[in-house]
Scaffold this motif. Structure first.
Motif, PDB file in Angstrom:
ATOM      1  N   ALA A  52       0.833  -1.204   0.000  1.00  0.00           N
ATOM      2  CA  ALA A  52       0.000   0.000   0.000  1.00  0.00           C
ATOM      3  C   ALA A  52       0.865   1.252   0.000  1.00  0.00           C
ATOM      4  CB  ALA A  52      -0.941  -0.012   1.200  1.00  0.00           C
ATOM      5  N   CYS A  53       1.932   1.240   0.795  1.00  0.00           N
ATOM      6  CA  CYS A  53       2.836   2.392   0.842  1.00  0.00           C
ATOM      7  C   CYS A  53       3.521   2.609  -0.493  1.00  0.00           C
ATOM      8  CB  CYS A  53       3.880   2.186   1.934  1.00  0.00           C
ATOM      9  SG  CYS A  53       3.236   2.202   3.618  1.00  0.00           S
ATOM     10  N   LEU A  54       3.972   1.529  -1.127  1.00  0.00           N
ATOM     11  CA  LEU A  54       4.655   1.655  -2.409  1.00  0.00           C
ATOM     12  C   LEU A  54       3.703   2.171  -3.490  1.00  0.00           C
ATOM     13  CD1 LEU A  54       6.825  -1.579  -2.250  1.00  0.00           C
ATOM     14  CD2 LEU A  54       7.658   0.783  -2.156  1.00  0.00           C
ATOM     15  N   GLN A  55       2.434   1.763  -3.416  1.00  0.00           N
ATOM     16  CA  GLN A  55       1.447   2.295  -4.343  1.00  0.00           C
ATOM     17  C   GLN A  55       1.303   3.813  -4.156  1.00  0.00           C
ATOM     18  OE1 GLN A  55      -0.935   0.520  -6.722  1.00  0.00           O
ATOM     19  NE2 GLN A  55       0.966  -0.666  -6.636  1.00  0.00           N
ATOM     20  N   ALA A  56       1.248   4.242  -2.900  1.00  0.00           N
ATOM     21  CA  ALA A  56       1.105   5.674  -2.621  1.00  0.00           C
ATOM     22  C   ALA A  56       2.326   6.452  -3.087  1.00  0.00           C
ATOM     23  CB  ALA A  56       0.881   5.883  -1.125  1.00  0.00           C
ATOM     24  N   ILE A  57       3.521   5.885  -2.929  1.00  0.00           N
ATOM     25  CA  ILE A  57       4.742   6.551  -3.384  1.00  0.00           C
ATOM     26  C   ILE A  57       4.730   6.714  -4.898  1.00  0.00           C
ATOM     27  CG2 ILE A  57       7.245   6.229  -3.637  1.00  0.00           C
ATOM     28  CD1 ILE A  57       7.186   5.029  -0.768  1.00  0.00           C
ATOM     29  N   GLY A  62      -3.400   4.496   8.459  1.00  0.00           N
ATOM     30  CA  GLY A  62      -3.145   3.112   8.083  1.00  0.00           C
ATOM     31  C   GLY A  62      -4.159   2.188   8.733  1.00  0.00           C
ATOM     32  N   ARG A  63      -4.606   1.199   8.000  1.00  0.00           N
ATOM     33  CA  ARG A  63      -5.606   0.263   8.522  1.00  0.00           C
ATOM     34  C   ARG A  63      -5.269  -1.165   8.108  1.00  0.00           C
ATOM     35  NH1 ARG A  63      -6.681   4.285  10.744  1.00  0.00           N
ATOM     36  NH2 ARG A  63      -8.681   5.403  10.924  1.00  0.00           N
ATOM     37  N   GLN A  64      -5.524  -2.089   9.023  1.00  0.00           N
ATOM     38  CA  GLN A  64      -5.543  -3.502   8.663  1.00  0.00           C
ATOM     39  C   GLN A  64      -6.995  -3.810   8.311  1.00  0.00           C
ATOM     40  OE1 GLN A  64      -2.673  -4.687   8.238  1.00  0.00           O
ATOM     41  NE2 GLN A  64      -1.665  -3.020   9.322  1.00  0.00           N
ATOM     42  N   SER A  65      -7.318  -3.671   7.062  1.00  0.00           N
ATOM     43  CA  SER A  65      -8.714  -3.677   6.639  1.00  0.00           C
ATOM     44  C   SER A  65      -9.296  -5.069   6.492  1.00  0.00           C
ATOM     45  CB  SER A  65      -8.843  -2.917   5.308  1.00  0.00           C
ATOM     46  OG  SER A  65      -8.440  -1.577   5.472  1.00  0.00           O
ATOM     47  N   GLY A  66      -8.448  -6.068   6.310  1.00  0.00           N
ATOM     48  CA  GLY A  66      -8.946  -7.433   6.205  1.00  0.00           C
ATOM     49  C   GLY A  66      -7.874  -8.428   6.593  1.00  0.00           C
ATOM     50  N   VAL A  67      -8.172  -9.317   7.545  1.00  0.00           N
ATOM     51  CA  VAL A  67      -7.182 -10.304   7.995  1.00  0.00           C
ATOM     52  C   VAL A  67      -7.779 -11.717   8.054  1.00  0.00           C
ATOM     53  CG1 VAL A  67      -5.783  -8.672   9.315  1.00  0.00           C
ATOM     54  CG2 VAL A  67      -7.746  -9.771  10.416  1.00  0.00           C
ATOM     55  N   VAL A  68      -8.884 -11.960   7.319  1.00  0.00           N
ATOM     56  CA  VAL A  68      -9.548 -13.266   7.397  1.00  0.00           C
ATOM     57  C   VAL A  68      -9.708 -13.952   6.051  1.00  0.00           C
ATOM     58  CG1 VAL A  68     -10.812 -12.665   9.498  1.00  0.00           C
ATOM     59  CG2 VAL A  68     -11.841 -12.187   7.274  1.00  0.00           C
ATOM     60  N   ASP A  69      -9.446 -13.248   4.961  1.00  0.00           N
ATOM     61  CA  ASP A  69      -9.731 -13.799   3.640  1.00  0.00           C
ATOM     62  C   ASP A  69      -8.474 -14.412   3.034  1.00  0.00           C
ATOM     63  OD1 ASP A  69     -12.466 -12.959   3.630  1.00  0.00           O
ATOM     64  OD2 ASP A  69     -11.759 -10.912   3.271  1.00  0.00           O
ATOM     65  N   ALA A  72      -4.171 -10.788   3.311  1.00  0.00           N
ATOM     66  CA  ALA A  72      -4.581  -9.660   4.143  1.00  0.00           C
ATOM     67  C   ALA A  72      -4.717  -8.445   3.241  1.00  0.00           C
ATOM     68  CB  ALA A  72      -3.552  -9.388   5.233  1.00  0.00           C
ATOM     69  N   CYS A  73      -5.558  -7.512   3.658  1.00  0.00           N
ATOM     70  CA  CYS A  73      -5.689  -6.254   2.936  1.00  0.00           C
ATOM     71  C   CYS A  73      -5.355  -5.115   3.887  1.00  0.00           C
ATOM     72  CB  CYS A  73      -7.110  -6.077   2.393  1.00  0.00           C
ATOM     73  SG  CYS A  73      -7.399  -4.466   1.608  1.00  0.00           S
ATOM     74  N   SER A  74      -4.305  -4.367   3.574  1.00  0.00           N
ATOM     75  CA  SER A  74      -3.934  -3.173   4.335  1.00  0.00           C
ATOM     76  C   SER A  74      -4.193  -1.951   3.472  1.00  0.00           C
ATOM     77  CB  SER A  74      -2.462  -3.220   4.740  1.00  0.00           C
ATOM     78  OG  SER A  74      -2.207  -4.304   5.617  1.00  0.00           O
ATOM     79  N   THR A  75      -4.618  -0.871   4.106  1.00  0.00           N
ATOM     80  CA  THR A  75      -4.896   0.351   3.368  1.00  0.00           C
ATOM     81  C   THR A  75      -4.145   1.527   3.971  1.00  0.00           C
ATOM     82  OG1 THR A  75      -6.898   0.750   4.679  1.00  0.00           O
ATOM     83  CG2 THR A  75      -7.168  -0.403   2.584  1.00  0.00           C
ATOM     84  N   LEU A  76      -3.831   2.489   3.135  1.00  0.00           N
ATOM     85  CA  LEU A  76      -3.196   3.728   3.557  1.00  0.00           C
ATOM     86  C   LEU A  76      -3.974   4.874   2.932  1.00  0.00           C
ATOM     87  CD1 LEU A  76       0.506   4.630   3.865  1.00  0.00           C
ATOM     88  CD2 LEU A  76      -0.944   6.039   2.412  1.00  0.00           C
ATOM     89  N   ALA A  77      -4.522   5.743   3.784  1.00  0.00           N
ATOM     90  CA  ALA A  77      -5.323   6.871   3.315  1.00  0.00           C
ATOM     91  C   ALA A  77      -4.505   8.151   3.426  1.00  0.00           C
ATOM     92  CB  ALA A  77      -6.614   6.984   4.123  1.00  0.00           C
ATOM     93  N   LEU A  78      -4.290   8.813   2.291  1.00  0.00           N
ATOM     94  CA  LEU A  78      -3.473  10.025   2.201  1.00  0.00           C
ATOM     95  C   LEU A  78      -4.402  11.241   2.167  1.00  0.00           C
ATOM     96  CD1 LEU A  78      -0.623  11.304   1.620  1.00  0.00           C
ATOM     97  CD2 LEU A  78      -1.204  11.070  -0.807  1.00  0.00           C
ATOM     98  N   PRO A  79      -4.310  12.149   3.157  1.00  0.00           N
ATOM     99  CA  PRO A  79      -5.189  13.327   3.153  1.00  0.00           C
ATOM    100  C   PRO A  79      -4.765  14.330   2.093  1.00  0.00           C
ATOM    101  CG  PRO A  79      -3.663  13.452   4.996  1.00  0.00           C
ATOM    102  CD  PRO A  79      -3.432  12.119   4.343  1.00  0.00           C
ATOM    103  N   THR A  80      -5.640  14.614   1.152  1.00  0.00           N
ATOM    104  CA  THR A  80      -5.299  15.546   0.074  1.00  0.00           C
ATOM    105  C   THR A  80      -5.234  16.984   0.567  1.00  0.00           C
ATOM    106  OG1 THR A  80      -7.645  15.661  -0.543  1.00  0.00           O
ATOM    107  CG2 THR A  80      -6.270  14.053  -1.697  1.00  0.00           C
TER     108      THR A  80
END
Length: 423
Positions: free
Chosen positions: A346-351, A375-382, A386-394
């Protein structure tokens, strides 16, 4: 304003302070230098986490050459009257800020592979530095143009002294990890292999140890086993939680009489994860806090780790661009429910996204480390991802940083200070 009970001189070395010296190790015998009653408020000051090793200039070699054995200079210890093992020390953060009359800048660093490394050190192996101007709670940098915002100010490190038993447990379990890594480097999940990579833990060392006001002979012996301040542990420590800001209340487990509370490593702002390792805006600072006790609180609350209630102070961003990452490495290797790998991606995508606006990779890395990204651990069961997200405030940018703004807002935005020395 409450009375200042621990004061620092930013122009003096950590071990040459005009008052009590700070400390940079955890040990139950480091003597308290401040006393507090339950319900008492006070002000404590702290040096920046390097003790002045990083200065306001454009020389990235300062980050390359920083001595990481002598860092995290903490104010205290504070003896809270009546605190006993098993209690919880309740600490309310009423106010905090930079030492504007003495130090008006902050810094962010990327450590080299040879000295500290970091979360994305394989992508950014060279040391780098950015300097930030701090105007009250607003931050901006000459090295990262068109970024200005209200920072999420907080202490990176706070906690109470460990008991002898807890200190021994820390050292034993961390040494076991070090030994395991030495026997089979590839057996440690999430840790990159290679001689130039950082270690898996930092064992006790007397090198660079500052044991506060402990007797010199006793300090030399204690430093052989005193715990380094690098990680968070049961007592608190180096959590680097950006939301421990003004108005927060933290409940710290007490393991020794008087609690022996210490605090430092202040940040003018930080994103979740402190992504570039020295990823916050590091600064010398003050904190106004109030102490209280919850007797037998560890049993009453059912906890043996800190818990906290966040304050409600901003910044209050409204618009974000959110990036997703999954448990698949950059080389395409599938991991199993690996949130560490997912957050990296997620971080590399944001970079890569920020590069479209003209920022370099190092600038983008420092943006993620300092802007209060979510930063969020948005999914840890599928299984298997795992799905982690990073939200960048514009709202942290002085241009439209949304996807619709890419076409019209790309520009040459310079670079931060990066060392030219070969690895």
């Amino acid at each position: 304003m409450p009375e200042t009970k621990f004061e620092v001189d930013v122009d003096s070395a950590p071990d040459e302070q005009p008052g009590a010296n700070p400390f940079n190790r955890w040990h139950p015998d480091i003597p308290a230098v401040v006393e507090a009653d339950p319900g008492e408020s006070m002000r404590l000051e702290a040096l920046d986490w390097t003790g002045g090793q990083i200065t306001d200039n454009d020389d990235a070699n300062e980050v390359r050459d920083v001595d990481l054995s002598q860092v995290h200079y903490l104010a205290g210890p504070v003896h809270v009257n009546g605190a006993e093992p098993g209690d919880l020390l309740k600490v309310e953060f009423h106010d905090m800020g930079p030492l504007n009359d003495r130090s008006e800048f902050g810094f962010t660093g990327t450590f080299s592979q040879q000295n500290g490394g970091g979360f994305l050190t394989d992508h950014f192996p060279k040391a780098a530095k950015s300097i930030w101007d701090i105007d009250g709670y607003t931050v901006s940098s000459r090295h990262i143009p068109d970024v200005e915002y209200e920072g999420k100010i907080h202490p990176g490190l706070a906690g109470c002294a460990p008991s002898e038993e807890l200190l021994e447990a820390w050292n034993e379990r961390e040494q076991e990890l070090i030994d395991k890594h030495a026997e089979d480097p590839e057996s440690i999940p999430n840790h990159p292999t290679g001689e130039s990579e950082p270690g898996v833990a930092n064992p006790p060392t007397p090198d660079g140890a500052l044991m506060g006001e402990m007797d010199p002979d006793e300090a030399e012996e204690a430093a052989e086993v005193a715990a380094r301040t690098v990680p968070p542990r049961e007592h608190g420590g180096n959590h680097d939680i950006k939301d421990l800001s003004i108005g927060s209340t933290v409940y710290f487990p007490v393991y020794v009489e008087g609690a022996k509370f210490g605090i430092g490593d202040f940040h003018a702002s930080q994103g979740d994860g402190e992504i570039s390792f020295c990823g916050a805006i590091e600064m010398a600072a003050y904190v106004d806090l109030e102490f209280d006790l919850v007797k037998d609180g560890m049993e009453k609350f059912g906890v043996d780790h800190p818990i906290f209630e966040p304050g409600h102070r901003g910044p209050n961003f409204e618009d974000y661009v959110t990036f997703c990452g999954y448990s698949v490495t950059e080389d395409g290797e599938q991991k199993y429910i690996d949130s560490h790998t997912a957050y990296r991606r997620a971080c590399l995508q944001a970079i890569d996204y920020l590069k479209q606006f003209g920022y370099t990779g190092q600038q983008a890395l420092h943006i993620l480390g300092t802007v209060p990204v979510e930063g969020r651990q948005s999914g840890v069961v599928d299984v298997p991802n795992a799905c982690s997200t990073l939200a960048l405030p514009t709202g942290a940018f002085e241009f439209d940083a949304s996807p619709e703004g890419i076409e019209h807002n790309s520009a040459d935005r310079g670079d931060i200070c990066v060392t030219d020395d070969p690895l």
